[in-house]
Design an enzyme around this catalytic site. Structure first.
Site, PDB file in Angstrom:
ATOM      1  N   HIS A 130      -3.656  -3.416   0.634  1.00  0.00           N
ATOM      2  CA  HIS A 130      -4.286  -2.717  -0.494  1.00  0.00           C
ATOM      3  C   HIS A 130      -4.700  -1.545  -0.136  1.00  0.00           C
ATOM      4  CE1 HIS A 130      -6.394  -2.887  -4.440  1.00  0.00           C
ATOM      5  NE2 HIS A 130      -6.528  -1.600  -4.040  1.00  0.00           N
ATOM      6  N   HIS A 190      -4.705   3.112  -1.204  1.00  0.00           N
ATOM      7  CA  HIS A 190      -4.281   4.450  -1.837  1.00  0.00           C
ATOM      8  C   HIS A 190      -4.215   5.526  -0.746  1.00  0.00           C
ATOM      9  CE1 HIS A 190      -5.992   2.220  -5.510  1.00  0.00           C
ATOM     10  NE2 HIS A 190      -6.684   1.771  -4.676  1.00  0.00           N
ATOM     11  N   LYS A 213       0.904  -3.850 -10.259  1.00  0.00           N
ATOM     12  CA  LYS A 213      -0.521  -4.027 -10.440  1.00  0.00           C
ATOM     13  C   LYS A 213      -0.919  -3.979 -11.674  1.00  0.00           C
ATOM     14  CE  LYS A 213      -4.668  -3.323  -8.891  1.00  0.00           C
ATOM     15  NZ  LYS A 213      -5.091  -2.112  -8.094  1.00  0.00           N
ATOM     16  N   HIS A 267      -6.681  -5.804 -10.547  1.00  0.00           N
ATOM     17  CA  HIS A 267      -7.690  -5.403 -10.433  1.00  0.00           C
ATOM     18  C   HIS A 267      -8.796  -6.131 -11.363  1.00  0.00           C
ATOM     19  CE1 HIS A 267     -11.017  -2.097 -10.038  1.00  0.00           C
ATOM     20  NE2 HIS A 267     -11.466  -2.888 -10.994  1.00  0.00           N
ATOM     21  N   HIS A 325      -9.557  -6.975  -3.868  1.00  0.00           N
ATOM     22  CA  HIS A 325     -10.721  -6.446  -3.519  1.00  0.00           C
ATOM     23  C   HIS A 325     -11.752  -7.357  -4.289  1.00  0.00           C
ATOM     24  CE1 HIS A 325     -10.183  -4.378  -7.083  1.00  0.00           C
ATOM     25  NE2 HIS A 325      -9.538  -3.371  -6.685  1.00  0.00           N
ATOM     26  N   ASP A 328      -8.654  -1.158   0.675  1.00  0.00           N
ATOM     27  CA  ASP A 328      -8.885  -0.339  -0.642  1.00  0.00           C
ATOM     28  C   ASP A 328      -9.165   1.095  -0.185  1.00  0.00           C
ATOM     29  OD1 ASP A 328      -8.711   0.075  -3.315  1.00  0.00           O
ATOM     30  OD2 ASP A 328     -10.724  -0.878  -3.715  1.00  0.00           O
TER      31      ASP A 328
HETATM   32  O1  DOR Z   1     -13.024   2.246  -5.572  1.00  0.00           O
HETATM   33  C1  DOR Z   1     -12.117   2.295  -6.140  1.00  0.00           C
HETATM   34  N1  DOR Z   1     -11.236   3.348  -5.760  1.00  0.00           N
HETATM   35  N2  DOR Z   1     -11.786   1.091  -6.839  1.00  0.00           N
HETATM   36  C2  DOR Z   1     -10.333   1.212  -7.235  1.00  0.00           C
HETATM   37  O2  DOR Z   1     -10.153   0.420  -8.157  1.00  0.00           O
HETATM   38  C3  DOR Z   1      -9.689   2.513  -7.331  1.00  0.00           C
HETATM   39  C4  DOR Z   1      -9.913   3.348  -6.202  1.00  0.00           C
HETATM   40  C5  DOR Z   1      -9.271   4.703  -6.360  1.00  0.00           C
HETATM   41  O3  DOR Z   1      -8.215   5.036  -6.675  1.00  0.00           O
HETATM   42  O4  DOR Z   1      -9.951   5.898  -5.734  1.00  0.00           O
HETATM   43 ZN    ZN Z   2      -7.759  -0.198  -4.876  1.00  0.00          ZN
END
Ligand code: DOR
Ligand code: ZN
Length: 343
Positions: free
Chosen positions: A13, A15, A98, A135, A173, A246
């Site tokens: 997981h 980004h 997702k 989520h 998470h 995450d």
């Molecule tokens: O803290 C987070 N940041 N939680 C999420 O679910 C998304 C992520 C983000 O994309 O910045």
């Molecule tokens: Zn995330």
């Protein structure tokens, strides 16, 4: 133990973002992870197979020379997602979709309101063997932010899991003892990812002595009893829990802001920090399962065949990283000492 060698891990997981940012985020993850589940909350979001394929191409182009890192692509569910989108996604090699409740987090405004309306889509995912990544927070404004995960379980998660017994569901998470217990009491088609920050920190690390915007993520850090419950569950070695950083970069000015963004950019230290936690817990023998086996087994993918060695050696996370566009980003654990290092 002063050194540990494990099968090369994967990050289930994260980004990467898009554009210039890929020049920073992809190498940071590829330095130690063989594969990663790439979240689809771009602007605009990755809502179909075509967008997922194009995004995958941009990630592959950002790999360092000689890297064999493999991104695993996901679809962003909306109320417009059709069963045909799921069929097309499966054919294109997308591995999961997702579910963001609309408004739950970064770039989720276009996501799902009325989760029950998506049941035909979940049915098709079950048939196609696409995983559902969740989520798990309710978004009603009257619900206290610290209760949002717990309430999501009864209101939605338990019902989804019951209605689709063959659907593989990842509770992403997780941050509470209730979520850990829910996963433990579920069948083997339900699992969870756990971040380094939720194992290392609790809400005091966010709020005591001044607000710490770089420890702000969603779901928000909880009280220490929940942190202890998560530490206990990873120490147990249960196959239903695996590594998902995450890692979620935001520019420094967007975090240090009157309305700061949620997300910890942990790619440069996450594996080392997980190792530190397992060491503190006296369960370094459980690290490889959590980091390298449980996720691959749950996704039905082969385990990696290469190895990686970590040594017990202190280093300090840099105060700042400069993005390719010149902006600064403050990494998770900035300026703090980490006990383990990749050899
Ligand atoms: O803290 C987070 N940041 N939680 C999420 O679910 C998304 C992520 C983000 O994309 O910045
Ligand atoms: Zn995330």
């Amino acid at each position: 133990m002063q050194q540990i060698t494990i099968t090369t891990p994967d990050d289930w997981h994260l980004h990467f973002r898009d554009g210039d940012m890929l020049g920073e985020t992809v190498p940071a993850t590829a330095r130690c992870f063989a594969r990663a589940i790439v979240m689809p909350n771009l602007v605009p979001p990755v809502v179909n197979a075509k967008l997922a394929n194009e995004y995958k191409g941009r990630i592959l182009a950002a790999r360092p020379q000689g890297s064999n890192f493999q991104p695993l692509m996901t679809l962003y569910l909306t109320n417009q997602t059709s069963t045909q989108d799921i069929i097309d996604a499966k054919q294109a090699g997308v591995v999961a979709a997702k579910l963001y409740p609309a408004g739950a987090t970064t770039n989720s405004a276009q996501a799902v309101s009325g989760i029950e309306a998506l049941y035909p889509v979940f049915e098709e995912m079950q048939k196609q063997g696409l995983l559902l990544l969740v989520h798990g927070e309710v978004t009603e404004s009257h619900v206290d932010i610290f209760d949002r995960e717990k309430i999501f379980i009864d209101q939605y998660m338990a019902k989804i899991v019951q209605a689709f017994p063959e659907l593989k569901v990842v509770f992403e998470h997780i941050t509470t003892s209730e979520a850990a217990d829910f996963v433990l009491s579920s069948a083997n088609n339900v699992a969870a990812t756990i971040t380094p920050q939720h194992l290392l920190l609790n809400r005091n690390d966010l709020l005591v002595g001044g607000v710490k915007p770089h420890n702000y993520c969603l779901p928000v850090l909880k009280r220490s009893t929940h942190q202890q419950a998560l530490r206990k569950v990873v120490a147990s070695g249960s196959k239903q829990f695996f590594l998902g950083t995450d890692s979620a970069p935001h520019a420094k000015h967007a975090k240090e802001n009157a309305c700061g963004c949620a997300g910890c950019y942990s790619a440069w230290s996450a594996l080392e920090l997980y190792t530190q936690v397992f060491d503190e817990l006296g369960v370094l023998d459980k690290l490889e399962g959590f980091a390298s086996f449980h996720g691959a087994d749950f996704y039905g993918l082969p385990r990696n065949s290469s190895n990686l060695t970590l040594v017990k050696q202190s280093w300090t996370v840099p105060d700042s990283v400069t993005l390719p566009n010149g902006e600064a980003i403050v990494p998770f654990f900035a300026g703090q000492t980490v006990d383990w290092k990749i050899a």
